[in-house]
Structure formats: structure tokens, C-alpha cells
Design a protein around this motif. Structure first.
Motif, PDB file in Angstrom:
ATOM      1  N   GLN A 137      -2.939   4.235  15.295  1.00 28.80           N
ATOM      2  CA  GLN A 137      -2.979   4.978  14.045  1.00 28.80           C
ATOM      3  C   GLN A 137      -2.190   4.281  12.943  1.00 28.80           C
ATOM      4  N   SER A 138      -1.817   2.993  13.148  1.00 27.27           N
ATOM      5  CA  SER A 138      -0.982   2.314  12.168  1.00 27.27           C
ATOM      6  C   SER A 138      -1.802   1.586  11.124  1.00 27.27           C
ATOM      7  N   THR A 139      -3.079   1.918  10.998  1.00 27.56           N
ATOM      8  CA  THR A 139      -3.949   1.332   9.983  1.00 27.56           C
ATOM      9  C   THR A 139      -4.734   2.444   9.315  1.00 27.56           C
ATOM     10  N   THR A 140      -4.808   2.403   7.998  1.00 32.10           N
ATOM     11  CA  THR A 140      -5.608   3.358   7.250  1.00 32.10           C
ATOM     12  C   THR A 140      -6.124   2.662   6.000  1.00 32.10           C
ATOM     13  N   HIS A 141      -6.823   3.397   5.150  1.00 27.26           N
ATOM     14  CA  HIS A 141      -7.386   2.827   3.929  1.00 27.26           C
ATOM     15  C   HIS A 141      -7.028   3.716   2.750  1.00 27.26           C
ATOM     16  N   SER A 142      -7.110   3.143   1.565  1.00 27.04           N
ATOM     17  CA  SER A 142      -6.715   3.886   0.366  1.00 27.04           C
ATOM     18  C   SER A 142      -7.380   3.301  -0.856  1.00 27.04           C
ATOM     19  N   GLY A 143      -7.297   4.060  -1.949  1.00 26.56           N
ATOM     20  CA  GLY A 143      -7.635   3.545  -3.272  1.00 26.56           C
ATOM     21  C   GLY A 143      -6.348   3.206  -4.003  1.00 26.56           C
ATOM     22  N   VAL A 144      -6.456   2.937  -5.294  1.00 29.58           N
ATOM     23  CA  VAL A 144      -5.281   2.585  -6.090  1.00 29.58           C
ATOM     24  C   VAL A 144      -5.177   3.554  -7.253  1.00 29.58           C
ATOM     25  N   LEU A 145      -3.976   4.043  -7.513  1.00 32.75           N
ATOM     26  CA  LEU A 145      -3.725   4.974  -8.606  1.00 32.75           C
ATOM     27  C   LEU A 145      -3.333   4.233  -9.872  1.00 32.75           C
ATOM     28  N   GLU A 146      -2.352   3.333  -9.742  1.00 40.32           N
ATOM     29  CA  GLU A 146      -1.874   2.580 -10.898  1.00 40.32           C
ATOM     30  C   GLU A 146      -1.073   1.382 -10.414  1.00 40.32           C
ATOM     31  N   PHE A 147      -0.795   0.464 -11.327  1.00 39.21           N
ATOM     32  CA  PHE A 147      -0.044  -0.758 -11.007  1.00 39.21           C
ATOM     33  C   PHE A 147       1.323  -0.692 -11.690  1.00 39.21           C
ATOM     34  N   THR A 148       2.127   0.282 -11.279  1.00 43.39           N
ATOM     35  CA  THR A 148       3.435   0.491 -11.905  1.00 43.39           C
ATOM     36  C   THR A 148       4.578   0.440 -10.900  1.00 43.39           C
ATOM     37  N   ALA A 149       4.301   0.076  -9.649  1.00 50.14           N
ATOM     38  CA  ALA A 149       5.368   0.031  -8.651  1.00 50.14           C
ATOM     39  C   ALA A 149       6.262  -1.186  -8.893  1.00 50.14           C
ATOM     40  N   GLU A 150       7.485  -1.126  -8.357  1.00 51.36           N
ATOM     41  CA  GLU A 150       8.387  -2.261  -8.478  1.00 51.36           C
ATOM     42  C   GLU A 150       7.854  -3.430  -7.660  1.00 51.36           C
ATOM     43  N   GLU A 151       8.159  -4.650  -8.127  1.00 56.68           N
ATOM     44  CA  GLU A 151       7.695  -5.839  -7.426  1.00 56.68           C
ATOM     45  C   GLU A 151       8.239  -5.855  -5.999  1.00 56.68           C
ATOM     46  N   GLY A 152       7.363  -6.188  -5.066  1.00 53.99           N
ATOM     47  CA  GLY A 152       7.742  -6.230  -3.658  1.00 53.99           C
ATOM     48  C   GLY A 152       7.620  -4.918  -2.931  1.00 53.99           C
ATOM     49  N   SER A 153       7.153  -3.858  -3.608  1.00 54.47           N
ATOM     50  CA  SER A 153       7.036  -2.542  -2.976  1.00 54.47           C
ATOM     51  C   SER A 153       5.677  -1.937  -3.294  1.00 54.47           C
ATOM     52  N   VAL A 154       5.295  -0.955  -2.505  1.00 57.10           N
ATOM     53  CA  VAL A 154       4.054  -0.225  -2.712  1.00 57.10           C
ATOM     54  C   VAL A 154       4.362   1.258  -2.541  1.00 57.10           C
ATOM     55  N   GLY A 155       3.899   2.085  -3.486  1.00 60.99           N
ATOM     56  CA  GLY A 155       4.120   3.529  -3.428  1.00 60.99           C
ATOM     57  C   GLY A 155       3.031   4.215  -2.619  1.00 60.99           C
ATOM     58  N   LEU A 156       3.441   5.008  -1.628  1.00 62.80           N
ATOM     59  CA  LEU A 156       2.499   5.704  -0.756  1.00 62.80           C
ATOM     60  C   LEU A 156       2.618   7.204  -0.947  1.00 62.80           C
ATOM     61  N   PRO A 157       1.512   7.911  -1.193  1.00 66.63           N
ATOM     62  CA  PRO A 157       1.556   9.384  -1.240  1.00 66.63           C
ATOM     63  C   PRO A 157       1.722   9.948   0.166  1.00 66.63           C
ATOM     64  N   PRO A 158       2.049  11.239   0.293  1.00 74.81           N
ATOM     65  CA  PRO A 158       2.297  11.822   1.620  1.00 74.81           C
ATOM     66  C   PRO A 158       1.147  11.648   2.604  1.00 74.81           C
ATOM     67  N   HIS A 159      -0.104  11.736   2.109  1.00 73.34           N
ATOM     68  CA  HIS A 159      -1.243  11.596   3.020  1.00 73.34           C
ATOM     69  C   HIS A 159      -1.248  10.229   3.690  1.00 73.34           C
ATOM     70  N   VAL A 160      -1.071   9.170   2.915  1.00 71.56           N
ATOM     71  CA  VAL A 160      -1.090   7.814   3.469  1.00 71.56           C
ATOM     72  C   VAL A 160       0.136   7.590   4.351  1.00 71.56           C
ATOM     73  N   TRP A 161       1.295   8.059   3.898  1.00 71.94           N
ATOM     74  CA  TRP A 161       2.533   7.848   4.659  1.00 71.94           C
ATOM     75  C   TRP A 161       2.440   8.510   6.039  1.00 71.94           C
ATOM     76  N   SER A 162       1.956   9.735   6.093  1.00 72.35           N
ATOM     77  CA  SER A 162       1.899  10.442   7.380  1.00 72.35           C
ATOM     78  C   SER A 162       0.893   9.814   8.325  1.00 72.35           C
ATOM     79  N   ASN A 163      -0.158   9.186   7.807  1.00 67.49           N
ATOM     80  CA  ASN A 163      -1.129   8.535   8.683  1.00 67.49           C
ATOM     81  C   ASN A 163      -0.646   7.175   9.163  1.00 67.49           C
ATOM     82  N   LEU A 164       0.172   6.485   8.372  1.00 72.55           N
ATOM     83  CA  LEU A 164       0.724   5.209   8.817  1.00 72.55           C
ATOM     84  C   LEU A 164       1.921   5.411   9.739  1.00 72.55           C
ATOM     85  N   PHE A 165       2.731   6.423   9.451  1.00 73.29           N
ATOM     86  CA  PHE A 165       3.939   6.695  10.245  1.00 73.29           C
ATOM     87  C   PHE A 165       3.889   8.141  10.729  1.00 73.29           C
ATOM     88  N   PRO A 166       3.064   8.430  11.747  1.00 70.07           N
ATOM     89  CA  PRO A 166       2.892   9.830  12.174  1.00 70.07           C
ATOM     90  C   PRO A 166       4.133  10.443  12.799  1.00 70.07           C
TER      91      PRO A 166
END
Length: 567
Positions: A137-166
Motif C-alpha cells: 500500500q506504499s504506492t498511490t496516485h494523485s493530481g497536482v493542486l499548485e506549485f507553491t511547496a518549499e523546495e525539496g518537499s511535497v505537500g500531501l493532503p490527508p487522503h494521500v498521506w493515509s494511503n501512503l502511511f496507513p
């Protein structure tokens, strides 16, 4: 002489033997050195050969990965390893740093339609305790909301986070973000984690509203669906035509299968009631137990003809506690003290009589909420059909009205008494009866009963002394609405039914139960009576059934009248 020659020969033989021994030792040492050198050369050659093979294999793997990325991204190769950071959002759209925008833009990714990404957990040392099931379950898919995250990081909403790290996540989780192309989905099979989701009114519309916030679906993912105060989690069991699909601008056939019987439900459940059959239960203070029943077409025709009426009755034990009764018509599935259409707060047994004159009554499903008012209470709840008996039968032919005979009004109780016995009646009435002096009451009570007869100082209603405490707590104790307003019960019910921006309404466009929000920004939408959500939801377009033209949902009725002359 011979002695000297023998000594010289022995000395010579000894020296020759020593020279031979030294020569043999040197030869052995040279042979061993050569052998060591040969082994070292062979080892070095083996290391170089292994490195060359590893380099070749790594290059082959890179080439295969490049080819896979080219196929997955339809000619676009984009992959980054970024640190995952959570943010509060809905759906599956992530936030990427600005450098990703540049990398995708340089390859023309934005010209190929919506962006989709495959997200994979990069397993780190010290975080290897995930079992095989979690690894899958450590792989999922997503779309993109915006390109405003800090360099070197990616912002994950709760849905994506819970599926990557159950279960758990490392302190600084790393994930690989890879651009992929996804086909449009045609079929999805979902399974809720608890019972009751299929009982929601128009649950397909509820699911459609939730999926509108998603760009992708992946097999094995868990989707969170909110409906009013309820939260359901649905697992994606099957997808077509691929195990990961796009849900943007496509019609998907959704099949919701039954809940796994091995899972326990933490959500409130509606227990069905059968007319005429009582159900027993126990409720603790502050908790609710819910039941449901339905009025079909045949029953409603009899109610409309005033032949029958619906009786909802609760018989409760008042030794250690008490209950309150709340009732609502769907789509409000779980009535509360703040939101309901009917209620009863009598001590002990409670009865609601619903007839044809009740404007809120009609065909459909209804919910009954039994709330524990005090202590733990055992109760029986039943819904029954009662025959109306409006016709007067057995009336005597010689009966006459009180005004047909000589009567006089009693000065104490104000009743009309025959004049021949008025003196005796007034003497008895003045000694044993008393009239409540509260304005608008005027009820005649026995003197011993008048001590328990009280009126509420705030609303003026009459109660027995034992009922006043519950009345004050239920009707006049200040209640705070989630929007911040503090009101008493009656005002709170009206507030949450018509004014509160957090009240739940059924959207006339998507069919889901959503928060109404504030008034619509557009003046025309306000004149139409649209809420903030309906104004935004109605801005979606749909093809006209008559001409096929794309028209906003909120303008469809005007379009039908103005263009197609349909009323």
C-alpha cells in the motif's frame, strides 16, 4: 694431512648444503610471492569485472527505467525524491515546489492535459518495520493542486498521506514523485468499512460529490466520504481498465458492495422498525439510539384521507433515568436536540401523533432518535397505525346542550351550573377548588393539587413541579451552535433549520447533503434563493437534453423556457 683434507671437505659440503637450503628457501619465497601477486591480480581483475558488470546492469536498469518512464509518461520523463509534508486539504491533489513546474513545463507536460503522478514511499533505514501488506500500500496516485511547496518537499493532503502511511510514518518521510499518464476510468468497485452507507438517501450522489475532489483512483486506496456528521471509508477493490485511473471528465460505473461482516461500526446505525412491533433498548445519558421507518404510497393515501394516523410511542423506565424523543424526515437521517422536526420531552412515556394536517408529513423515510436525558434508561419504542374515530356514535336522541336549561355561571370555576343547585355547588367549589391566577391559564385545580401546579417564568407554560427541572434544562438552557451563536432550544432549532451557515441542506444540483454556507455572492443567485454551495455547484455545466448545448445547471430551467419554450 688426511685430517685436514677431511675437515676441508666437510666444511665445503656444509657450505654447499647451506647455500642449497638458502636457495630453496628463496625459491619458495619467490614462488609464494608470485602466487600472492597472481591472486591479487585475479582479485583485482574480479573486482573490476564485477564493477563493470554492475555498471552494465545499472545502465540497463536505468535504460529500462527510462523506457518505462517514457511509456508511463507518454514521452515525458519526470521523477523527484522529495520530503513529504502534510497539509489540510480535501481530495488527492498535492503541492509541488516551483522547480517541478519548470521541469514539467520544459518537457511540454502541460500541453498533454491534466497532470498525474505516481507516489511511492522511499524506504529508509530505521523504518523497515512495515509488513508486507503495508508495503503493497506504499504506492498511490494523485493530481497536482499548485506549485507553491518549499523546495525539496511535497505537500500531501490527508487522503494521500493515509494511503501512503496507513499505520505510521518516519520523522522525515521521503517519497518518489513520478509523472505518469493514466487512462480514464470506466468502472470502480468500492466497499465501505461499516454498514449504513447504502442507506444514505441518494448515496451515489454523495459519492459523486466526494469523487469530484479527486483526480485519480488507485486500487487498494481508501476514500473518505463525509455526509453531514457521518464519515465513511470506502476501499477501492477493483478498477477498469487499469489498476490506476483518472476520474476527471469521465463517466464511471460505480458498484458499492456490501460491508465486510467482520468489521465493527463506530457510526450511528438506523435500526428498522415494523409497524405495530415494539423494539427495546437502553440508552445512556447524552447518547442517541436511532430507528427508522417508512411511509409508502398506500399508507400515505389513507393518512391523506384522514382514515388513519401515525403514532410514535416510547415507554421508558423512570426509576433511574429519562429519555427525550426526536424525529425527522430524510434526508436528515440522525435527528438531534439541535436539528429535528418533531420532539417530545415528557417524563416517562412519550407519544407523537402524526396526521394529515401535519405539513411536514408525507411519503418517505423517517428517523427516530432516542436520547438519554438522565442516567441509563431502558425503553420500548414502537410505531403504529391508529384508526381515526371522528364519527360520534351512540348519541342519545334526547340530549340537550347546557344552554337549553336554566344555568348560572359559577363565580369560582366559571362553569355553567343548573340554577337549582348553584348555591350548593358554589359552597363546595369555593372550599375545595381554586382557579390558577396566571394570565391566560384559568385552569381549575383541587387545592391540594395547586401546590404542584407551576408556570415557567420565561415561557409561561404550565407544569407539575417535578417536570419544571427538565423543562428548564431542555427548553431554556443556552445551547451553542457550531457557528458560535448561543440560543435556547426553540430558537436554536429555527436557527439551524433556516439561518445557520453550517446547517446541512440537500443541494438541488448534486443531491448531496452539504453545509449551506453564507448567502450567494451573485445577486441573481440570492434572488433565486441559492445558498453559497448551490451557487458554486450550480455553476457546473451539463449538456442540454434538447439541443446538446453546454449550460450551467443553475441556468438550465431558464434555458429550457427561453430557448425551447418548455415550462
Amino acid at each position: 694431512m688426511d685430517f685436514e683434507l677431511r675437515r676441508a671437505r666437510e666444511k665445503l659440503e656444509k657450505e654447499q648444503k647451506e647455500r642449497k637450503e638458502r636457495a630453496r628457501v628463496k625459491l619458495d619465497r619467490d614462488r609464494k610471492a608470485k602466487e600472492e601477486a597472481r591472486k591479487q591480480r585475479e582479485a583485482i581483475e574480479a573486482v573490476h569485472r564485477s564493477r563493470r558488470l554492475d555498471a552494465i546492469q545499472a545502465q540497463l536498469k536505468v535504460d529500462e527505467q527510462m523506457q518505462e518512464n517514457l511509456l508511463a509518461g507518454r514521452g515525458i520523463v519526470f521523477s523527484r525524491i522529495l520530503e513529504a509534508v502534510s497539509f489540510q486539504g480535501s481530495g488527492d491533489k498535492i503541492k509541488l515546489p516551483p522547480s517541478c513546474f519548470t521541469g514539467l513545463s520544459d518537457q511540454g507536460a502541460f500541453d498533454k492535459g491534466p497532470l498525474y503522478f505516481e507516489l511511492s514511499v522511499v524506504h529508509q533505514e530505521g523504518f523497515s518495520e512495515m509488513n508486507d501488506t503495508d508495503s503493497k500500500q506504499s504506492t498511490t496516485h494523485s493530481g497536482v493542486l499548485e506549485f507553491t511547496a518549499e523546495e525539496g518537499s511535497v505537500g500531501l493532503p490527508p487522503h494521500v498521506w493515509s494511503n501512503l502511511f496507513p499505520i505510521d510514518s518516519p520523522k522525515a518521510p521521503l517519497i518518489e514523485v513520478r509523472y505518469v499518464w493514466l487512462p480514464k476510468g470506466t468502472y470502480a468497485k468500492l466497499q465501505p468499512d461499516v454498514v449504513g452507507f447504502s442507506d444514505l438517501p441518494n448515496h451515489k450522489a454523495v459519492l459523486e460529490t466526494s469523487l469530484r475532489q479527486h483526480a485519480t483512483l488507485s486500487q487498494g486506496d481508501v476514500i473518505t466520504v463525509n455526509h453531514g456528521i457521518l464519515t465513511y471509508k470506502l476501499q477501492v477493490l477493483e478498477l477498469r481498465p487499469s489498476s490506476s485511473v483518472s476520474v476527471l471528465e469521465t463517466d464511471i460505473e460505480v458498484d458499492v458492495v456490501g460491508q465486510d461482516s467482520g468489521l465493527a461500526s463506530s457510526q450511528p446505525v438506523l435500526k428498522p422498525l415494523i409497524f405495530g412491533k415494539a423494539e427495546s433498548g437502553m440508552v445512556e445519558e447524552g447518547n442517541y439510539n436511532y430507528f427508522k421507518f417508512s411511509i409508502d404510497n398506500d399508507i400515505w393515501d389513507r393518512i391523506a384521507a384522514e382514515d388513519i394516523r401515525i403514532e410514535v410511542k416510547i415507554e421508558a423506565e423512570t426509576d433511574n433515568g429519562d429519555t427525550d424523543l426526536y424525529m425527522s424526515k430524510h434526508p436528515l437521517m440522525f435527528p438531534t436536540r439541535h436539528q429535528h422536526e418533531w420532539s417530545s420531552h415528557d417524563i416517562g412515556s412519550k407519544v407523537l401523533i402524526l396526521g394529515s394536517k401535519d405539513k411536514n408529513l408525507g411519503m418517505g423515510a423517517y428517523s427516530i432518535g432516542v436520547r438519554g436525558f438522565k442516567g441509563t434508561t431502558k425503553y420500548n419504542v414502537a410505531v403504529s397505525i391508529q384508526e381515526n374515530s371522528n364519527h360520534k356514535v351512540g348519541q342519545q336522541a334526547g340530549s340537550s346542550s347546557p344552554m337549553d336549561i336554566d344555568t348560572v355561571e359559577c363565580r369560582n370555576c366559571k362553569h355553567f351550573i343548573p340554577s337549582r343547585s348553584i348555591a350548593l355547588h358554589e359552597a363546595f367549589c369555593s372550599r375545595h377548588n381554586i382557579v390558577c391566577s396566571h394570565p391566560g391559564c384559568g385552569i381549575v385545580l383541587r387545592i391540594e393539587e395547586s401546590k404542584n401546579h407551576l408556570h415557567c417564568d420565561k415561557c409561561g407554560q404550565a407544569f407539575q413541579q417535578g417536570e419544571m427541572e427538565k423543562h428548564m434544562k431542555v427548553f431554556h438552557e443556552p445551547l451553542q451552535c457550531p457557528c458560535g451563536v448561543v440560543l435556547e432550544k426553540e430558537q436554536m432549532v429555527q436557527h439551524q433549520a433556516s439561518i445557520c451557515p453550517l446547517r446541512l441542506i440537500t443541494c438541488r444540483f448534486c443531491g448531496d447533503m452539504v453545509q449551506a454556507g453564507t448567502s450567494a455572492m451573485d445577486v441573481r443567485d440570492r434572488l433565486r434563493g441559492l445558498t453559497e454551495h448551490e451557487s458554486l455547484c450550480g455553476s457546473r455545466t451539463a449538456p442540454c437534453d434538447s439541443c446538446g448545448r453546454s449550460v450551467m445547471l443553475k441556468e438550465m430551467d431558464i434555458h429550457q423556457i427561453a430557448v425551447h419554450q418548455k415550462s
